[in-house]
Write a protein that holds these residues in place. Structure first.
Motif, PDB file in Angstrom:
ATOM      1  N   PHE A   1      75.321 108.521  21.631  1.00  0.00           N
ATOM      2  CA  PHE A   1      76.480 107.757  22.099  1.00  0.00           C
ATOM      3  C   PHE A   1      76.112 106.396  22.689  1.00  0.00           C
ATOM      4  CE2 PHE A   1      78.299 112.186  22.772  1.00  0.00           C
ATOM      5  CZ  PHE A   1      79.017 112.152  21.589  1.00  0.00           C
ATOM      6  N   LYS A   2      74.919 106.274  23.263  1.00  0.00           N
ATOM      7  CA  LYS A   2      74.492 105.016  23.897  1.00  0.00           C
ATOM      8  C   LYS A   2      75.629 104.389  24.722  1.00  0.00           C
ATOM      9  CE  LYS A   2      71.099 103.719  20.317  1.00  0.00           C
ATOM     10  NZ  LYS A   2      71.269 104.877  19.455  1.00  0.00           N
ATOM     11  N   PRO A   3      76.167 105.084  25.692  1.00  0.00           N
ATOM     12  CA  PRO A   3      77.374 104.604  26.387  1.00  0.00           C
ATOM     13  C   PRO A   3      77.151 103.311  27.159  1.00  0.00           C
ATOM     14  CG  PRO A   3      76.396 106.430  27.581  1.00  0.00           C
ATOM     15  CD  PRO A   3      75.655 106.335  26.284  1.00  0.00           C
ATOM     16  N   TYR A   4      78.132 102.449  27.081  1.00  0.00           N
ATOM     17  CA  TYR A   4      78.188 101.228  27.889  1.00  0.00           C
ATOM     18  C   TYR A   4      79.220 101.495  28.970  1.00  0.00           C
ATOM     19  CZ  TYR A   4      78.786  96.312  29.165  1.00  0.00           C
ATOM     20  OH  TYR A   4      78.859  95.122  29.859  1.00  0.00           O
ATOM     21  N   VAL A   5      78.759 101.604  30.211  1.00  0.00           N
ATOM     22  CA  VAL A   5      79.607 102.076  31.304  1.00  0.00           C
ATOM     23  C   VAL A   5      80.148 100.882  32.090  1.00  0.00           C
ATOM     24  CG1 VAL A   5      79.755 103.548  33.331  1.00  0.00           C
ATOM     25  CG2 VAL A   5      78.218 104.173  31.444  1.00  0.00           C
ATOM     26  N   VAL A   6      81.466 100.806  32.172  1.00  0.00           N
ATOM     27  CA  VAL A   6      82.146  99.745  32.911  1.00  0.00           C
ATOM     28  C   VAL A   6      82.857 100.358  34.113  1.00  0.00           C
ATOM     29  CG1 VAL A   6      83.849  97.883  32.823  1.00  0.00           C
ATOM     30  CG2 VAL A   6      82.481  98.427  30.787  1.00  0.00           C
ATOM     31  N   PHE A   7      82.523  99.889  35.281  1.00  0.00           N
ATOM     32  CA  PHE A   7      83.185 100.355  36.502  1.00  0.00           C
ATOM     33  C   PHE A   7      84.252  99.343  36.895  1.00  0.00           C
ATOM     34  CE2 PHE A   7      83.059 100.569  41.317  1.00  0.00           C
ATOM     35  CZ  PHE A   7      83.852 101.705  41.396  1.00  0.00           C
ATOM     36  N   VAL A   8      85.490  99.802  36.935  1.00  0.00           N
ATOM     37  CA  VAL A   8      86.608  98.949  37.343  1.00  0.00           C
ATOM     38  C   VAL A   8      86.928  99.281  38.793  1.00  0.00           C
ATOM     39  CG1 VAL A   8      88.969  98.239  36.868  1.00  0.00           C
ATOM     40  CG2 VAL A   8      87.476  98.960  34.979  1.00  0.00           C
ATOM     41  N   LYS A   9      86.733  98.309  39.655  1.00  0.00           N
ATOM     42  CA  LYS A   9      86.939  98.553  41.089  1.00  0.00           C
ATOM     43  C   LYS A   9      88.107  97.716  41.608  1.00  0.00           C
ATOM     44  CE  LYS A   9      83.893  96.882  43.955  1.00  0.00           C
ATOM     45  NZ  LYS A   9      82.613  96.550  44.617  1.00  0.00           N
ATOM     46  N   PRO A  10      88.744  98.185  42.658  1.00  0.00           N
ATOM     47  CA  PRO A  10      89.875  97.435  43.210  1.00  0.00           C
ATOM     48  C   PRO A  10      89.404  96.309  44.115  1.00  0.00           C
ATOM     49  CG  PRO A  10      89.536  99.441  44.465  1.00  0.00           C
ATOM     50  CD  PRO A  10      88.527  99.466  43.344  1.00  0.00           C
ATOM     51  N   PRO A  11      90.247  95.298  44.320  1.00  0.00           N
ATOM     52  CA  PRO A  11      89.932  94.262  45.310  1.00  0.00           C
ATOM     53  C   PRO A  11      90.133  94.831  46.711  1.00  0.00           C
ATOM     54  CG  PRO A  11      92.116  93.901  44.414  1.00  0.00           C
ATOM     55  CD  PRO A  11      91.539  95.061  43.658  1.00  0.00           C
ATOM     56  N   PRO A  12      89.876  94.067  47.762  1.00  0.00           N
ATOM     57  CA  PRO A  12      90.118  94.565  49.117  1.00  0.00           C
ATOM     58  C   PRO A  12      91.579  94.982  49.321  1.00  0.00           C
ATOM     59  CG  PRO A  12      88.807  92.553  49.171  1.00  0.00           C
ATOM     60  CD  PRO A  12      89.253  92.731  47.761  1.00  0.00           C
TER      61      PRO A  12
ATOM     62  N   VAL B   1      85.328 101.191  18.036  1.00  0.00           N
ATOM     63  CA  VAL B   1      84.848 101.309  19.401  1.00  0.00           C
ATOM     64  C   VAL B   1      85.692 102.354  20.111  1.00  0.00           C
ATOM     65  CG1 VAL B   1      84.503 100.130  21.610  1.00  0.00           C
ATOM     66  CG2 VAL B   1      84.082  98.906  19.466  1.00  0.00           C
ATOM     67  N   CYS B   2      85.036 103.407  20.608  1.00  0.00           N
ATOM     68  CA  CYS B   2      85.743 104.484  21.291  1.00  0.00           C
ATOM     69  C   CYS B   2      85.838 104.171  22.778  1.00  0.00           C
ATOM     70  CB  CYS B   2      85.012 105.813  21.085  1.00  0.00           C
ATOM     71  SG  CYS B   2      85.834 107.216  21.866  1.00  0.00           S
ATOM     72  N   LEU B   3      87.070 104.126  23.297  1.00  0.00           N
ATOM     73  CA  LEU B   3      87.322 103.871  24.713  1.00  0.00           C
ATOM     74  C   LEU B   3      87.583 105.202  25.397  1.00  0.00           C
ATOM     75  CD1 LEU B   3      89.828 100.883  24.291  1.00  0.00           C
ATOM     76  CD2 LEU B   3      87.338 100.760  24.603  1.00  0.00           C
ATOM     77  N   LEU B   4      86.789 105.507  26.403  1.00  0.00           N
ATOM     78  CA  LEU B   4      86.881 106.799  27.070  1.00  0.00           C
ATOM     79  C   LEU B   4      86.813 106.596  28.573  1.00  0.00           C
ATOM     80  CD1 LEU B   4      86.815 109.927  26.479  1.00  0.00           C
ATOM     81  CD2 LEU B   4      84.333 109.767  26.784  1.00  0.00           C
ATOM     82  N   ASP B   5      87.782 107.156  29.306  1.00  0.00           N
ATOM     83  CA  ASP B   5      87.691 107.112  30.769  1.00  0.00           C
ATOM     84  C   ASP B   5      87.473 108.521  31.279  1.00  0.00           C
ATOM     85  OD1 ASP B   5      90.650 107.825  32.276  1.00  0.00           O
ATOM     86  OD2 ASP B   5      90.673 107.447  30.107  1.00  0.00           O
ATOM     87  N   VAL B   6      86.438 108.672  32.126  1.00  0.00           N
ATOM     88  CA  VAL B   6      86.036 109.987  32.613  1.00  0.00           C
ATOM     89  C   VAL B   6      85.704 109.909  34.094  1.00  0.00           C
ATOM     90  CG1 VAL B   6      85.095 110.712  30.383  1.00  0.00           C
ATOM     91  CG2 VAL B   6      83.616 109.543  32.023  1.00  0.00           C
ATOM     92  N   GLN B   7      85.486 111.065  34.688  1.00  0.00           N
ATOM     93  CA  GLN B   7      84.969 111.119  36.048  1.00  0.00           C
ATOM     94  C   GLN B   7      83.512 110.649  36.034  1.00  0.00           C
ATOM     95  OE1 GLN B   7      86.484 112.171  39.177  1.00  0.00           O
ATOM     96  NE2 GLN B   7      88.101 111.480  37.820  1.00  0.00           N
ATOM     97  N   PRO B   8      83.062 109.943  37.066  1.00  0.00           N
ATOM     98  CA  PRO B   8      81.709 109.375  37.033  1.00  0.00           C
ATOM     99  C   PRO B   8      80.601 110.409  36.909  1.00  0.00           C
ATOM    100  CG  PRO B   8      82.799 108.957  39.154  1.00  0.00           C
ATOM    101  CD  PRO B   8      83.821 109.506  38.245  1.00  0.00           C
TER     102      PRO B   8
ATOM    103  N   LEU C   1      79.509 103.885  22.621  1.00  0.00           N
ATOM    104  CA  LEU C   1      80.667 104.452  23.315  1.00  0.00           C
ATOM    105  C   LEU C   1      80.941 103.614  24.571  1.00  0.00           C
ATOM    106  CD1 LEU C   1      82.727 106.706  23.973  1.00  0.00           C
ATOM    107  CD2 LEU C   1      80.836 107.956  25.062  1.00  0.00           C
ATOM    108  N   VAL C   2      82.182 103.233  24.780  1.00  0.00           N
ATOM    109  CA  VAL C   2      82.575 102.460  25.966  1.00  0.00           C
ATOM    110  C   VAL C   2      83.226 103.415  26.960  1.00  0.00           C
ATOM    111  CG1 VAL C   2      84.030 100.623  26.877  1.00  0.00           C
ATOM    112  CG2 VAL C   2      82.830 100.313  24.697  1.00  0.00           C
ATOM    113  N   VAL C   3      82.595 103.572  28.110  1.00  0.00           N
ATOM    114  CA  VAL C   3      83.081 104.481  29.145  1.00  0.00           C
ATOM    115  C   VAL C   3      83.642 103.664  30.302  1.00  0.00           C
ATOM    116  CG1 VAL C   3      82.454 106.296  30.780  1.00  0.00           C
ATOM    117  CG2 VAL C   3      81.411 106.249  28.503  1.00  0.00           C
ATOM    118  N   LEU C   4      84.892 103.913  30.635  1.00  0.00           N
ATOM    119  CA  LEU C   4      85.545 103.233  31.753  1.00  0.00           C
ATOM    120  C   LEU C   4      85.640 104.200  32.932  1.00  0.00           C
ATOM    121  CD1 LEU C   4      88.488 101.505  29.839  1.00  0.00           C
ATOM    122  CD2 LEU C   4      86.277 100.526  30.436  1.00  0.00           C
ATOM    123  N   VAL C   5      85.253 103.697  34.097  1.00  0.00           N
ATOM    124  CA  VAL C   5      85.260 104.523  35.300  1.00  0.00           C
ATOM    125  C   VAL C   5      85.969 103.762  36.408  1.00  0.00           C
ATOM    126  CG1 VAL C   5      83.839 105.718  37.004  1.00  0.00           C
ATOM    127  CG2 VAL C   5      83.087 105.604  34.635  1.00  0.00           C
TER     128      VAL C   5
END
Length: 577
Positions: free
Chosen positions: A480-491, A462-469, A371-375
């Motif tokens: 699920f063996k989630p692979y967690v990707v954190f997308v952060k903003p630049p300055p 591949v299931c793409l899921l975005d959730v609260q952290p 499972l691919v988790v986007l945060v």
């Protein structure tokens, strides 16, 4: 160019090759100076002499020669004494002068040393002042290089003796096999240490160079090497031993950053484990706080109320609501709670992050995808990244279909926009913990179910899921063996530039409006990202800065490809369940 051959019979051929090289390289030479340089270099007699020496040595090496005798030095001395009484002749005088030269004497001495194959250092003699009634002692000599000796000492509270407290696995002391935990240290380089403090002894050792001689009284029972199973852990916090006042020896500590993989070498000490960085060339282990010890320290540092995480997420804008269930600013003033996640006392009591035991894992052919988790905070671009992934390969990537209790509209289809269920069924499913996240909006429930994730994975997608952290910990299962990707903003400065013409959604469902980013939006996005990373960063396996959407998408897609093909460290419970 002909191939080089280093056989003994090819010396003349090699010399001929050296001589021929300048002419063979002539077409590539562009000046007379270069040509002269090549002729001089390859025609140099010293180079030919080196080649000749090399060939002769290789010739003898192939024959595996054995020395005829190992006393050439003494034989030369005897010969010189014998010739002194002979009648002088030109040949005898020349030989005596030759044998008397320091270089020849040194050469013969080296010959004898190699012939005897005696390379071990000479041990110091036993001291003469050992009392007859003194217990047995060990005289140990270790050669110190830049590497620490890999042992710590302490003073016995009852006897006052200086004891070897621990031996660092893989260090110089451990490799010697001569020093053991519990040995009593009496002298260092002939200096008694009975009346010295451990810090003073450490200073003596740090100032010593070359060989260090220890006088030790062996422990009554020497430690037996423990046969602990190989254990690897992922670190969930940063550690700097130089800043740790509790560590027994700062020099023996092992610094690490959150996310490092450590090989645990010993857990003999309840408070201080021995570990080394996985794949690091240095064989010596270092001290790290044990899991139990560090958990106690973390628990003491934080207020008791903060250990248990609240189950409901408040509707402050800084909490970064999910894009698919976002409230409008007007509605946020009246709604008390939007999201509620599954309750889990087991996870809530384990929120003190220290180490997680891990093991290598590689997805087998035909197995379900992870499972691919986007945060990430609101406005950072999670929806855009998901959309680009879906467009790039709709047969490979997919998203879940949410559930709702509101009535189906005319243009909507069951299982496409939503799964439409009754309010009673929705509440029953909430009670049975079937939802990852759920919330109520204008009297209707919305939520993402566990079964919707299973449905996507069962189709080999591949299931793409975005959730609260805070929801991630409930998805971290062997299923699920989630692979967690954190997308952060630049300055913020870069956000002002890159999001100048972008829009942010301010509504919910499919009737939301969009508006331009404000300065408040930028500041909130960066602040929320920092808060997410601080509180949940130990759960993130990949961090992507969305400075440029195209670059961020390429980085994300490459990372997801590696998840399917490469070996990754995962919690050991995922493979031993």
């Amino acid at each position: 160019m002909p191939a080089l051959s280093t056989g003994s019979g090819n010396y003349s051929g090699l010399c001929e090759l050296l001589c021929a090289l300048p002419s063979q390289l002539q077409p590539h030479v562009h000046s007379q100076d270069d040509s002269t340089f090549l002729h001089n270099m390859f025609g140099e007699r010293s180079l030919h002499s080196l080649v000749k020496i090399h060939e002769r040595l290789q010739h003898y090496e192939e024959r595996s020669p054995a020395p005829i005798l190992d006393s050439a030095g003494s034989l030369a001395t005897d010969l010189s004494e014998e010739l002194q009484g002979k009648s002088a002749s030109e040949e005898i005088s020349e030989l005596l002068n030759l044998l008397a030269k320091p270089h020849v004497k040194s050469l013969l001495s080296v010959h004898d040393t190699v012939a005897q194959k005696n390379y071990d250092p000479e041990l110091p003699p036993l001291p003469d002042d050992i009392d007859d009634d003194e217990v047995s002692v060990k005289i140990i000599r270790l050669v110190k290089n830049k590497e620490p000796l890999g042992a710590t000492i302490k003073r016995d509270e009852h006897t006052g003796a200086i004891l070897i407290a621990r031996i660092m696995r893989g260090g110089a002391a451990d490799r010697s096999g001569l020093i053991h935990v519990g040995d009593v240290l009496r002298e260092v380089n002939g200096v008694p240490v009975d009346d010295k403090k451990p810090d003073e002894i450490i200073h003596i050792l740090s100032q010593s160079q070359g060989a260090i001689t220890f006088k030790l009284i062996p422990a009554i029972k020497e430690e037996t090497p423990s046969k602990e199973p190989k254990m690897f852990v992922k670190t969930l916090f940063d550690y700097e031993p130089a800043e740790d006042k509790a560590i027994p020896c700062k020099e023996a500590g092992l610094a690490f950053k959150r996310g490092d993989i450590l090989h645990i070498m010993s857990q003999d000490d309840a408070n201080w484990w021995q570990a080394k960085q996985d794949g690091h060339a240095n064989p010596r282990a270092g001290l790290i706080p044990s899991k139990q010890f560090q958990e106690r320290r973390f628990a003491l540092r934080r207020p008791a109320a903060s250990v248990l995480q609240p189950q409901k997420i408040s509707n402050r804008r800084s909490s970064g609501f999910r894009r698919s269930f976002r409230l409008s600013r007007r509605d946020k003033k009246t709604n008390k709670s939007m999201y509620e996640c599954k309750k889990s006392e087991q996870y809530d009591m384990a929120d003190v992050a220290t180490y997680e035991e891990v093991t290598p894992h590689r997805r087998q052919s035909g197995a379900k995808h992870r499972l691919v988790v986007l945060v990430g905070p609101t406005g950072v671009g999670l929806n855009e990244l998901k959309r680009k992934l879906l467009i790039s390969d709709p047969q490979h990537f997919s998203v879940t279909v949410p559930h709702t209790s509101r009535p189906k509209r005319n243009q909507e289809n069951e299982g496409v926009e939503y799964h439409f269920i009754s309010k009673n069924i929705f509440e029953t499913d909430i009670h049975n913990n079937k939802f990852i996240e759920h919330g109520e909006y204008k009297g209707n429930y919305y939520g993402t179910s566990l079964d919707s994730v299973r449905s996507v994975l069962s189709k080999n997608k591949v299931c793409l899921l975005d959730v609260q952290p805070h929801t991630i910990k409930h998805l971290r299962t062997a299923e699920f063996k989630p692979y967690v990707v954190f997308v952060k903003p630049p300055p913020v400065e870069r956000l002002r530039e890159s999001r100048r013409n972008a829009k942010v959604s301010s509504g919910k469902d499919d009737k939301g409006s969009a508006k331009s980013f404000s300065e408040e939006d930028f500041l909130e996005m960066v602040s929320t990202a920092q808060q997410m990373e601080s509180q949940h960063g130990h759960l993130f396996e990949k961090i992507i800065v969305n400075d440029d959407l195209t670059a961020a998408f390429s980085e994300l897609k490459m990372a997801l490809k590696k998840v399917e093909t490469d070996t990754h460290w995962v919690p050991i419970s995922w493979t031993h369940s």
